[in-house]
Write an enzyme that holds these catalytic residues in place. Structure first.
Site, short mmCIF file in Angstrom:
data_model
loop_
_atom_site.label_atom_id
_atom_site.label_comp_id
_atom_site.label_asym_id
_atom_site.label_seq_id
_atom_site.Cartn_x
_atom_site.Cartn_y
_atom_site.Cartn_z
N CYS A 117 12.96 -36.95 -10.89
CA CYS A 117 11.55 -37.58 -11.16
C CYS A 117 10.57 -38.29 -10.16
O CYS A 117 9.78 -39.08 -9.88
CB CYS A 117 12.00 -39.37 -11.61
SG CYS A 117 13.14 -40.08 -10.38
N ARG B 290 -3.71 -1.43 -6.44
CA ARG B 290 -2.98 -2.49 -6.67
C ARG B 290 -3.16 -2.94 -8.31
O ARG B 290 -3.75 -3.31 -8.54
CB ARG B 290 -2.87 -3.76 -5.78
CG ARG B 290 -4.57 -3.91 -5.54
CD ARG B 290 -4.54 -4.81 -4.17
NE ARG B 290 -5.70 -5.02 -4.01
CZ ARG B 290 -6.43 -5.70 -3.59
NH1 ARG B 290 -6.21 -5.83 -1.79
NH2 ARG B 290 -7.73 -5.78 -3.39
N ARG C 18 -4.07 3.00 8.67
CA ARG C 18 -3.58 1.55 7.97
C ARG C 18 -2.88 0.86 7.62
O ARG C 18 -1.15 0.87 7.73
CB ARG C 18 -4.06 1.82 6.34
CG ARG C 18 -5.99 2.35 6.44
CD ARG C 18 -6.53 2.77 5.14
NE ARG C 18 -5.90 3.56 4.68
CZ ARG C 18 -5.66 3.29 3.38
NH1 ARG C 18 -6.66 2.78 2.00
NH2 ARG C 18 -5.73 4.32 1.88
N SER D 13 19.31 -39.39 -11.29
CA SER D 13 17.80 -38.75 -11.41
C SER D 13 17.82 -38.91 -10.09
O SER D 13 18.08 -39.80 -9.10
CB SER D 13 17.08 -39.73 -12.17
OG SER D 13 15.40 -39.47 -12.05
N TYR E 33 16.43 -31.87 -17.26
CA TYR E 33 14.96 -32.29 -16.86
C TYR E 33 14.52 -32.73 -15.43
O TYR E 33 14.48 -32.76 -14.58
CB TYR E 33 14.91 -33.23 -18.35
CG TYR E 33 15.20 -34.37 -17.52
CD1 TYR E 33 13.97 -35.85 -16.64
CD2 TYR E 33 16.12 -35.16 -17.72
CE1 TYR E 33 15.00 -36.94 -16.69
CE2 TYR E 33 16.69 -36.25 -17.44
CZ TYR E 33 16.10 -37.20 -16.15
OH TYR E 33 15.92 -38.37 -16.14
N GLY F 83 -7.77 -7.27 4.30
CA GLY F 83 -8.80 -7.55 5.97
C GLY F 83 -8.77 -8.29 6.45
O GLY F 83 -8.83 -8.78 7.69
N MET G 35 -5.63 -7.16 8.58
CA MET G 35 -4.89 -6.47 9.45
C MET G 35 -5.67 -5.11 9.98
O MET G 35 -6.59 -5.10 9.39
CB MET G 35 -3.46 -6.61 9.34
CG MET G 35 -2.47 -7.68 8.99
SD MET G 35 -1.21 -7.37 8.96
CE MET G 35 -0.68 -6.87 7.51
N HIS H 70 -6.21 -31.23 8.77
CA HIS H 70 -6.28 -32.68 8.49
C HIS H 70 -6.34 -33.64 7.18
O HIS H 70 -5.84 -33.41 6.61
CB HIS H 70 -5.96 -33.68 9.35
CG HIS H 70 -6.13 -35.16 9.49
ND1 HIS H 70 -7.02 -35.99 8.76
CD2 HIS H 70 -5.13 -35.92 9.34
CE1 HIS H 70 -6.93 -36.32 8.52
NE2 HIS H 70 -5.28 -37.09 8.69
N ASN I 221 11.82 -38.14 -3.14
CA ASN I 221 10.94 -38.46 -2.59
C ASN I 221 11.05 -38.82 -1.67
O ASN I 221 10.96 -38.22 -0.29
CB ASN I 221 9.75 -39.62 -3.46
CG ASN I 221 8.26 -39.32 -4.19
OD1 ASN I 221 8.91 -36.90 -4.27
ND2 ASN I 221 7.84 -39.13 -4.82
N ASP I 222 12.61 -39.67 -2.30
CA ASP I 222 12.98 -40.84 -0.96
C ASP I 222 13.97 -39.08 0.33
O ASP I 222 14.42 -39.56 0.34
CB ASP I 222 13.54 -41.88 -1.75
CG ASP I 222 12.61 -42.69 -1.34
OD1 ASP I 222 13.40 -43.57 -0.92
OD2 ASP I 222 11.85 -43.17 -2.36
N LYS J 1 0.86 -1.46 0.22
CA LYS J 1 -0.02 0.15 0.53
C LYS J 1 1.10 1.32 -0.80
O LYS J 1 0.67 1.61 -0.63
CB LYS J 1 -1.19 0.05 1.50
CG LYS J 1 -2.05 1.24 0.47
CD LYS J 1 -2.66 1.13 2.41
CE LYS J 1 -4.03 -0.31 2.40
NZ LYS J 1 -4.38 -1.11 3.69
#
Lengths: 980, 980
Positions: B938, B375, B131, B870, B958, B140, B142, B491, B874-875, B62
């Site tokens: 991957c 804005r 403000r 690669s 990639y 909205g 704060m 959850h 995840n692991d 702002k």
């Protein structure tokens, strides 16, 4: 004879090879016998006169020490050494270095010139030995070919030169036999067959009784055998013999035996072996000749002198084969006083030069003494301690060097109870001592029986050909394990070491017949199921019957030592680094003879030195006041890890079960309230036992379901109850599954069903990667606060009672600084509350385990909220490698060790390249962020000798290990500081 | 008006804040109104005339945009901004910076001088608004306090100045109300109570109808209320009002709402808010006054113009409160043509300046237009694509900027099917769209019923107040999830997103009554168990009955696009980077209106730009030919991960079971022989579908027991069978445990017992950390060789048939280079054998997953044996953090998000600080060791927008992701290359 070097590059206590040095022609002391190769080429051959003992990495231990003896002017037959670098190139590329042949020719020519004889030619043909010699001693693991140079022609010249026909033909048949087996791969049994046939034909009781003619015929038969079974005829060109023998030695580096040995001894696979080529001298030229081995001092007592065995008119291999009895060296003084005196002189020179016990191999050829080998001699653990102190007393070494002469591994062996050797019968067999300790029990031949008998209270020894994961139950139940197959890295060995169960494996003289529940010894004796046997996992010996066990006098010393120290200094002052050991004079006492007294004195003295020089502090992992007190007696300077989860077991289990099953906030708070005084009492005990020393309390770590019954067991119980009840009404339905079978009507059934629901809810596929540690603390309100409060209250009460409690609170399994900040804020508030309530100041450092890669990777940030780091190297190893110790150690580790993926389990010795790199990075980042950050380690690596030295090197402040490992860690910390 | 800047610091598509710049006095354009602070001090206050729009990090969005408008000469009431840095210091230390008060005084004095009025004093008292304004828009969330400066005294002056008694008292009661609630923490309901009582007394239908006297009385009542309920009396000192209001805005950063919002929007918690203090202008001074909001173009279509709402004679809060109806902005042209024209002029200036849709807030005070805020305006996903293309057409932005104006997240939303809004009834309720997608089904109120009904084939929506891990079964079974409690990190939300199940949560207007199996709406309507409802996880809307679902026209476009491209280019040439999309003109077709056609055209155009500029290639994770074909249609340039374990399931399970139960080497070899042609057919299908593009086949990864029944289920089955049989004879023993109950007599029983033994043997406590991946390959002889042979044979056969197969073999779970060397040696030999047998050359790159910390830490060495890496993020996330996704995501992630440990699940967006650091290190070390090493990823992060940008930044080649995420990854890869 420069004596400036303080660390011999090769001592038996230093299994790591000296750094591989590039061959430096400038370093060679003598003028080159051979024309130097082109400037860009690397030399692959060095004359004995060119090297020195620091070059074991390049010349092998044997070559380097032969060079050293040559430099010392000792009588070494001339020769040269082909480097390990040449071997490595051969192993890598499959071909010898291009320049090697030329270099060998040059050195051989120089040798011939010096000897005035030519290899396998002329009237006095030169013969040479071709022997292996790695940087690290691998006795008997690689090949040797003697008498190289003998041919159908030169054998006659040799006979004439020696004036001994029999000697010449015996030497020749030996060459063909060794060459055939070693170089050309002929089954050595085939030679033995023909040899024994010849003995029978000649009615000769031993080979030595075979006449020259028989030996000549054998040489012929052997050549035919080689032609038929080998890939080619026995070469009649002396130089070709030499080249093929060298290659065979190179190849033997990759032989099965050698690879297994390296794995057992943690010797890297890529060192390669050197090859020494040495002019033959003969101990079998008559009664004025002979061969022997000697120690420069008694390897058991350390007494200076010469000790060893001598065999008249023999070659070295005869000593090994044991065909004739050797005589003590003292006999040599009678047989050949001059040689004996010369040997005494030489061993004194070696002692003073190497400043350590050496062993030597020598040959006397017609009254002339030749040194064929020397090395720093192997010794028992007890001898190592005694010899180090004697050398210290004699002024040969200083204190730091004395420390480097003993190892934590040796000390660990001295702490185990052992069989009373005097009371032991002749062993049934000897295998590999794979997991130390003495065990006595009934032999059983299958795992189920072992488990049943053990449950019935009987001590059992599980005997198997080899073990598999299916045997785990029996292995857990057994006092000791014995197998007839497999080495130090077999399944049985790995698992037994993990369990701390004594184990002898690979006792190949025993035939294990599980089907008939018995074993048969080499001598035909039989041990049936239930008969008592004794196994010594240190020496590898197996005995029939119960051998009395004597406690370790060194262990008794440590127990005593601490008591004396503990009595004298209970306060904070006791935390100083001064050694905790009482003088041993008081009571080497009952059961320990003079030798034991001297051993205890040596241990005492070296521990004192270690305590004085070490920079690493040593704490213990202890969860009870008893353990803490013992750890303190063993010299621990505090507790580095008190696991509070152990305090949640036993009688408190119902309480903890209620905590877990609590359905309301109020119920949970009530249980926590009940747990508080119990935990407080636990901590009070620890603070009392470790008064004046830090006690690091780790908040609850394991997942909650560890305190509940096993899901599968409970599911079966509930299902069976359901089926039984249904059976009362009708009959159990075919399709009833685990989920439907819980409709129990009675109270016990309802309780079980409720428990099962909780167990299911909390069940995790991978509990190691689940809701535990700080996660639990953040998810279960009040749990950590209760523990912190118990710590703070116990500390406050102790302080008010005049004690000096030094608690530290440790948060497990932190992955990000935010977790630590949250727990820390709550903990600080709790501590402040207790301090206000008790009206005293309480400063309790709060730190974190670094046991997740993420914590290590972000250690700089984590340090901003931590007063200390304690590396949890067990979990860190699990997550860095992605395998859990429970699941894999028995499963694929044996395969991995076999295939050379590991040299040693990373749970045993820290994986320097992976886990270690992370520890080092995190230690540096942590200290950079916070200069006064205290750094410790509390994984099991804290008591592993190699790992302790690593932790010293990366600058940690302390290691923490199980109480029994405390002396080992103290010693290794000292050795690390002394540069070991 | 400098126009050089091409990237506005704050756009709705860029949630990350601009880097915090230190306030730079030199950068301020205007002369300082206040005396500069000492040289060492940091300035905390800036006049509107001093800043510019790039300073959002310091001045808030702002403040920065007010400064920008001031710089543009637009009519902004004068004022100043207190920096976010001041707020951060306040939040950190609990006190405002020491110099802040003085700076505010100086700026306030300057403001007073400029306005010729004094704050709350004099005949024309100056009032200000206070403000909040964070760097990132938090609408909205704060606090705001208007009319600061009014007191019991100045209210009279204001009335006189404005000539409007009612206006003055209304302004005053508003101040007391806002100040009381916001600053002094008085329950705002208490003010509302008194207000409605006053309305009733005055028979006033709205506040606006309250006469001046009533408002004056209310101001008095409100002051009493503040004194009674607040911590103090309402302050009569204007400056004290200002200071307290500023502090209240600071505090509101830590308010509950604001924290929740930040968590949902992934806004960091430590930014703090700026505070703007601005001279009040009044829209409620009569019919020639008013207030409104406007968009510079239509946020749905992108049409330029002004669009918005206007409310005559009102203050901004009245618009929000909705007490009176607004009129369209076009009405303003009639009411006040001059102001309307001026607004058009100003919005055109802003459009050209910001080069984007802006929204503005304005007030007209007695015919004079004032700009209060601007804005870059929010827009829907569809509008974002269309507007970006329109701005491009208008020449306002270039192609790269157009790419930056849309996000992968927006594209992902456009790919889901959605409800046909036209056919939808009024929603029952609106909650938080927590997991996108449209779902229709019968409402059920407990998890067990959901699972049962789903098993019976019914579509169900699980409705819960909130979910817990106990609901997992029902959540898995449901088509959609609806909760009345919890936000985007509850959850339900976390789990549903993980499952890809549509979810609306926090629909607070609904009362969920699980006990009576029904929900009640705000309007009193009831939905009972079994009644059909529809939930829109994108918009958060919940409908009664079945709302028709329309497929996504963007999804249809991608399906079509690929078919067109696929038809044209089947060979290797298709692997070029050219966009795969067919021109959309052909068929925005059936069901898609003109808007949809324009949207599809915009997507097509922007995807084309992305494909042209991106450096990252995009592959797909696909295990079947069907998936591969779809991935190719979606623009995947190959397969980055084909999981062979999926090929071991289904009909082949009995075969795999035989493999596992095999007791002899021969038996195992036989099964592998039977598996070979099946695997070969699998690979052939993949190579056909991806002809000319690389296909990375990962060898078997999961532990063997994943192919066997669950231990607990099987144990129960065996135990029950045992009990039943025992029951035939007698009755089941009380103590029968899982281990004893397996003595089944019939064939099925024996098979089960044998199976159970195998399951027990293979059971692991932590299968994720067990015998899997390369470990399995090294322990089970022939397994990997069979797979490699199937790959090689399939490739050879395809090549011989004229295809262009480009297989790559990937080894999972490597921790050390030695594992890779061993498998590689065997694989190369196998491939060479196939090549020889088929008589053709086969080059198959062999690489490794980097999914263990150790592999990443030793990447330099691992690279020596790898053709590609690669990253299996995840692991890697599992091991770096030490938690498994399965076990923890539902368990403690909600708590962790709540407590701010995570901003987002590290399984969703890559954890840059921990996992990312390891990826970066490994990529660098790998490339250093081997310059041509190909690097990909991957894990599921390969399709996550934020993660894709990270992978671009660290230089991977990639990303590979699920087929449906391919367009998102392509777009984000383009955006990353365009500097997003």
């Amino acid at each position: 004879m420069p004596e400036t070097q303080t660390t011999p590059s090769l001592t038996p206590h230093d299994p790591s090879p000296a750094p591989a040095a590039a061959p430096s022609p400038a370093a060679a002391g003598a003028a080159l016998a051979a024309p130097p190769p082109g400037p860009a080429a690397v030399r692959h051959v060095f004359d004995f006169a060119e090297g020195h003992r620091e070059q074991a990495a390049l010349l092998g231990g044997k070559g380097a020490n032969l060079a050293e003896m040559t430099r010392l002017g000792l009588p070494v037959p001339p020769g040269f050494t082909i480097t390990t670098a040449a071997c490595r190139e051969y192993l890598r590329t499959g071909a010898e270095p291009a320049t090697l042949g030329g270099e060998v020719s040059a050195h051989l020519a120089a040798l011939e010139e010096r000897m005035g004889r030519r290899l396998g030619r002329g009237a006095a043909p030169l013969l040479v030995s071709v022997r292996s010699g790695a940087a690290v001693s691998m006795p008997g693991m690689m090949e040797t070919v003697l008498n190289v140079g003998l041919t159908d022609s030169s054998v006659h010249s040799l006979a004439a030169w020696a004036g001994d026909e029999r000697f010449a033909w015996d030497s020749y048949r030996r060459l063909i036999q060794m060459f055939g087996a070693t170089v050309l791969g002929v089954d050595s049994g085939l030679f033995e067959e023909r040899l024994s046939r010849a003995r029978r034909a000649a009615h000769a009781p031993t080979d030595a009784a075979l006449p020259a003619a028989a030996l000549r015929d054998l040489a012929g038969e052997f050549q035919e055998l080689v032609r038929a079974e080998g890939r080619r005829a026995f070469p009649q060109e002396p130089r070709e013999q030499l080249d093929l023998a060298v290659r065979a030695v190179f190849d033997s580096w990759q032989g099965e035996r050698a690879r297994l040995y390296r794995r057992q001894e943690r010797i890297p696979d890529d060192l390669g072996t050197a090859v020494t080529v040495c002019a033959m001298v003969f101990g079998n030229l008559g009664p004025d000749s002979g061969t022997g081995v000697a120690f420069t001092r008694d390897p058991a007592t350390g007494q200076r002198g010469i000790y060893g065995d001598y065999l008249q008119n023999a070659q070295g291999e005869d000593v090994v084969a044991g065909v004739r009895n050797t005589v003590p060296l003292s006999e040599l003084a009678r047989l050949d006083p001059a040689s004996h005196a010369e040997l005494r002189r030489i061993t004194a020179v070696l002692e003073n030069h190497y400043r350590d016990l050496c062993d030597v191999e020598f040959t006397i050829e017609r009254g002339r003494l030749w040194m064929l080998q020397t090395r720093v001699g192997k010794r028992t653990a007890a001898a190592a301690f005694r010899i180090a102190c004697q050398l210290l007393d004699e002024g040969l070494i200083d204190e730091r060097e004395a420390l480097r002469r003993v190892t934590g591994g040796q000390l660990a062996r001295l702490l185990f109870p052992r069989f009373d050797e005097e009371a032991a019968p002749a062993p049934l067999a000897r295998g590999i001592g794979a997991s130390p300790g003495a065990a006595v029990g009934a032999a059983v031949f299958d795992s189920a029986t072992a488990a049943q008998w053990a449950e019935a209270g009987r001590a059992v020894i599980l005997v198997r050909r080899e073990t598999s994961p299916d045997d785990l139950g029996g292995m857990l139940a057994a006092r000791g394990i014995l197998t007839s197959r497999g080495g130090k890295t077999s399944h049985a060995a790995v698992v037994a070491r993990g369990m701390g169960t004594p184990c002898v494996c690979g006792a190949e003289a025993l035939e294990v017949d599980a089907a008939n529940r018995r074993l048969t010894t080499a001598g035909g004796g039989v041990v049936r199921e239930g008969e008592v046997i004794s196994v010594d996992g240190g020496t590898g010996r197996v005995y029939r019957g119960e051998v009395p066990v004597v406690p370790s006098e060194v262990m008794e010393y440590f127990e005593r030592a601490g008591q004396a120290a503990g009595a004298g200094s209970a306060g904070r002052a006791a935390a100083s680094r001064a050694p905790q050991a009482a003088a041993p004079g008081a009571g080497a006492g009952a059961g320990a003879g003079a030798g034991a007294g001297e051993l205890v004195a040596a241990v005492h003295r070296l521990m004192g030195i270690a305590d004085r020089v070490r920079r690493l502090d040593v704490r213990a992992n202890a969860d009870t006041a008893q353990d803490a007190a013992r750890a303190r007696r063993f010299g621990a300077r505090g507790i580095g890890l008190a696991r509070t989860e152990h305090m949640f077991l036993g009688e408190r289990r119902p309480l903890v079960e209620r905590l877990i099953l609590a359905e309301t906030e109020a119920e949970r708070r009530e249980v926590l309230r009940e747990l508080l005084p119990l935990q407080r009492a636990d901590f009070t005990g620890l603070f009392e036992a470790m008064d004046g020393l830090p006690v690091t309390v780790r908040l609850l770590d394991p997942p909650l379901h560890e305190f509940l019954p096993d899901l599968t067991d409970l599911s079966v119980r509930v299902a069976l109850r359901g089926a039984r009840e249904a059976g009362h009404a009708g009959s159990a339905g075919e399709g009833a599954g685990a989920g439907d079978a819980g409709g129990a009507g009675d109270a016990a059934g309802r309780a079980d069903a409720r428990l099962l629901a909780a167990v299911r809810r909390l069940h995790e596929q991978n509990p190691m990667l689940g809701l535990r540690g700080v996660r639990l603390g953040l998810v279960v309100p009040g749990l950590f606060a209760m523990q912190v409060r118990a710590v703070a209250e116990a500390a406050a009460d102790r302080a008010l009672a005049g004690g000096t409690p030094l608690p530290e609170i440790m948060i497990p399994l932190v992955g990000t600084v935010r977790e630590l900040e949250l727990v820390r804020a709550e903990a600080e508030e709790t501590v402040a509350g207790v301090a206000r309530a008790r009206g005293l100041a309480l400063r309790i450092p709060i730190g974190t385990m670094i046991e997740l890669p993420r914590a290590a990777l972000t250690a700089g940030r984590v340090a901003t909220a931590a007063d200390f780091f304690s590396f949890g190297t067990n979990d860190l190893t699990q997550t860095v490698w992605g395998f859990s110790r429970d699941d894999v150690e028995a499963g694929f580790f044996a395969t991995y060790l076999e295939k050379g993926v590991f040299q040693v389990s990373p749970f045993e010795t820290i994986d320097v390249e992976g886990v270690g790199a992370l520890v080092e990075t995190a230690a540096r980042a942590g200290r950079a962020a916070r200069g006064d950050l205290k750094l410790g380690v509390c994984g099991e690596h804290g008591g592993d000798p190699d790992s302790v030295r690593f932790f010293h090197r990366v600058g940690l402040d302390y290691v923490s290990c199980s109480p029994f490992r405390v002396p080992v860690a103290r010693l290794e910390a000292g050795r690390a500081a002394a540069g070991a």
